[in-house]
Design an enzyme around this catalytic site. Sequence first.
Site, PDB file in Angstrom:
ATOM      1  N   GLU A 258      34.672  44.776  44.263  1.00  0.00           N
ATOM      2  CA  GLU A 258      33.655  44.366  44.846  1.00  0.00           C
ATOM      3  C   GLU A 258      34.242  43.920  45.988  1.00  0.00           C
ATOM      4  OE1 GLU A 258      31.452  41.626  42.477  1.00  0.00           O
ATOM      5  OE2 GLU A 258      29.799  41.764  43.895  1.00  0.00           O
TER       6      GLU A 258
ATOM      7  N   ARG B 280      41.289  36.970  32.946  1.00  0.00           N
ATOM      8  CA  ARG B 280      40.073  36.515  31.954  1.00  0.00           C
ATOM      9  C   ARG B 280      40.044  37.762  31.162  1.00  0.00           C
ATOM     10  NH1 ARG B 280      36.311  36.505  36.544  1.00  0.00           N
ATOM     11  NH2 ARG B 280      38.108  36.996  37.818  1.00  0.00           N
TER      12      ARG B 280
END
Length: 170
Positions: free
Chosen positions: A95, A58
């Site tokens: 994460e 992205r």
Amino acid sequence: MGLRGKIRDIPDFPKKGIVFKDITPLLRDKDAFREAIDALARRYEGDSVDVILGAEARGFVIGGALAYKLGVGFVPARKPGKLPHNVTKAEYELEYGMDSLEMHQDAIEPGDKVLIVDDVLATGGTASAKVDLVEKMGGKVAGVAFLIELTFLNGREKLKGYDVFSLIQY
Ligand code: AMP
């Protein structure tokens, strides 16, 4: 701003407990995509940025469009084994796991002012790995820009001392 409505929450992806911010509806909408890139560009117009750094996948889409808009070059950071020339590597914590990124050793010239771009600032681990790569190569971090910032994860803490900007905060 209508951009929030174009970001889709996907609960428990890619792992249980993570709410994934899916930006594909935003990218699919020509007006939203343009609005997002133009808003990021306005923030950096007039700053002296030499090159944009984005990581797959992205970061390529947003970074590439923003580089075009600002009239600067683009350099990729990629998953290990993807770049064909000599690379510099940085490891980081996500994460949801560990990962590493590589860049071509000659992608950044000493003194280059580099704007680091990504879709989401979560824990800041990925962005600080990119900061390390830029500085290892003698570049200067002009800023770190995101479409989305997950403020409750305090990613900014890992990027203290750098100019951090996000368009949308959760
Ligand atoms: P971090 O290193 O924790 O700041 O994670 C940032 C990177 O992981 C970005 O490249 C994001 O694309 C991706 N990421 C982490 N958390 C999320 C999330 N909740 N939704 C979408 N992407 C995420």
